[in-house]
Design a protein around this motif. Structure first.
Motif, PDB file in Angstrom:
ATOM      1  N   ILE A 161       0.835  -1.202   0.000  1.00  0.00           N
ATOM      2  CA  ILE A 161       0.000   0.000   0.000  1.00  0.00           C
ATOM      3  C   ILE A 161       0.867   1.247   0.000  1.00  0.00           C
ATOM      4  N   SER A 162       1.914   1.236   0.809  1.00  0.00           N
ATOM      5  CA  SER A 162       2.825   2.378   0.882  1.00  0.00           C
ATOM      6  C   SER A 162       3.502   2.618  -0.466  1.00  0.00           C
ATOM      7  N   GLN A 163       3.966   1.555  -1.103  1.00  0.00           N
ATOM      8  CA  GLN A 163       4.626   1.688  -2.404  1.00  0.00           C
ATOM      9  C   GLN A 163       3.657   2.215  -3.462  1.00  0.00           C
ATOM     10  N   THR A 164       2.423   1.749  -3.403  1.00  0.00           N
ATOM     11  CA  THR A 164       1.416   2.205  -4.359  1.00  0.00           C
ATOM     12  C   THR A 164       1.146   3.692  -4.194  1.00  0.00           C
ATOM     13  N   LYS A 165       1.039   4.143  -2.948  1.00  0.00           N
ATOM     14  CA  LYS A 165       0.796   5.566  -2.679  1.00  0.00           C
ATOM     15  C   LYS A 165       1.957   6.429  -3.153  1.00  0.00           C
ATOM     16  N   GLN A 166       3.161   5.856  -3.190  1.00  0.00           N
ATOM     17  CA  GLN A 166       4.343   6.590  -3.641  1.00  0.00           C
ATOM     18  C   GLN A 166       4.524   6.502  -5.159  1.00  0.00           C
ATOM     19  N   GLY A 167       3.617   5.796  -5.830  1.00  0.00           N
ATOM     20  CA  GLY A 167       3.678   5.701  -7.284  1.00  0.00           C
ATOM     21  C   GLY A 167       4.537   4.568  -7.804  1.00  0.00           C
TER      22      GLY A 167
ATOM     23  N   GLY B  60       5.507   0.625  -8.776  1.00  0.00           N
ATOM     24  CA  GLY B  60       4.753  -0.463  -9.387  1.00  0.00           C
ATOM     25  C   GLY B  60       4.238  -0.094 -10.758  1.00  0.00           C
ATOM     26  N   ILE B  61       3.276  -0.887 -11.245  1.00  0.00           N
ATOM     27  CA  ILE B  61       2.714  -0.640 -12.566  1.00  0.00           C
ATOM     28  C   ILE B  61       1.202  -0.463 -12.436  1.00  0.00           C
ATOM     29  N   SER B  62       0.613   0.148 -13.448  1.00  0.00           N
ATOM     30  CA  SER B  62      -0.830   0.383 -13.418  1.00  0.00           C
ATOM     31  C   SER B  62      -1.583  -0.923 -13.663  1.00  0.00           C
ATOM     32  N   HIS B  63      -2.852  -0.884 -13.370  1.00  0.00           N
ATOM     33  CA  HIS B  63      -3.703  -2.053 -13.586  1.00  0.00           C
ATOM     34  C   HIS B  63      -3.707  -2.447 -15.066  1.00  0.00           C
ATOM     35  N   GLU B  64      -3.782  -1.445 -15.917  1.00  0.00           N
ATOM     36  CA  GLU B  64      -3.794  -1.700 -17.366  1.00  0.00           C
ATOM     37  C   GLU B  64      -2.498  -2.363 -17.824  1.00  0.00           C
ATOM     38  N   GLU B  65      -1.362  -1.884 -17.302  1.00  0.00           N
ATOM     39  CA  GLU B  65      -0.072  -2.494 -17.646  1.00  0.00           C
ATOM     40  C   GLU B  65      -0.010  -3.941 -17.156  1.00  0.00           C
ATOM     41  N   LEU B  66      -0.527  -4.172 -15.962  1.00  0.00           N
ATOM     42  CA  LEU B  66      -0.541  -5.529 -15.414  1.00  0.00           C
ATOM     43  C   LEU B  66      -1.380  -6.455 -16.289  1.00  0.00           C
ATOM     44  N   LYS B  67      -2.534  -5.980 -16.721  1.00  0.00           N
ATOM     45  CA  LYS B  67      -3.386  -6.781 -17.610  1.00  0.00           C
ATOM     46  C   LYS B  67      -2.645  -7.117 -18.894  1.00  0.00           C
TER      47      LYS B  67
END
Length: 79
Positions: free
Chosen positions: A57-63, A65-72
């Motif tokens: 959650i902390s990493q996501t809030k900091q931007g 990772g990858i977006s949901h679309e990229e993951l798909k």
């Protein structure tokens, strides 16, 4: 056979009740018991899972990772 094994066998036969006379039902129970051996236990404790979730959650809030679309897009290439 140890005393514990003997007690376990007696408990098994008692729990099976009248099903013990039905070979198909006995086979289904045996297959289920064998399948339990194949299931690996969770390698993380409850606290460790909370820590992993909090870090994600902390990493996501900091931007991070990858977006949901990229993951798909990535996961569809696996198929």
């Amino acid at each position: 056979m140890s005393a514990l094994q003997l007690q376990t066998c007696e408990r098994f036969v008692h729990a099976m009740g009248p099903m013990i006379y039905n070979p198909q039902q006995v086979e289904r129970v045996i297959k289920y018991i064998v399948s339990l051996q194949a299931e690996a236990p969770c390698q993380f404790s409850h606290e460790e899972m909370h820590e992993i979730l909090a870090a994600g959650i902390s990493q996501t809030k900091q931007g991070a990772g990858i977006s949901h679309e990229e993951l798909k897009n990535v996961t569809t290439s696996w198929l």
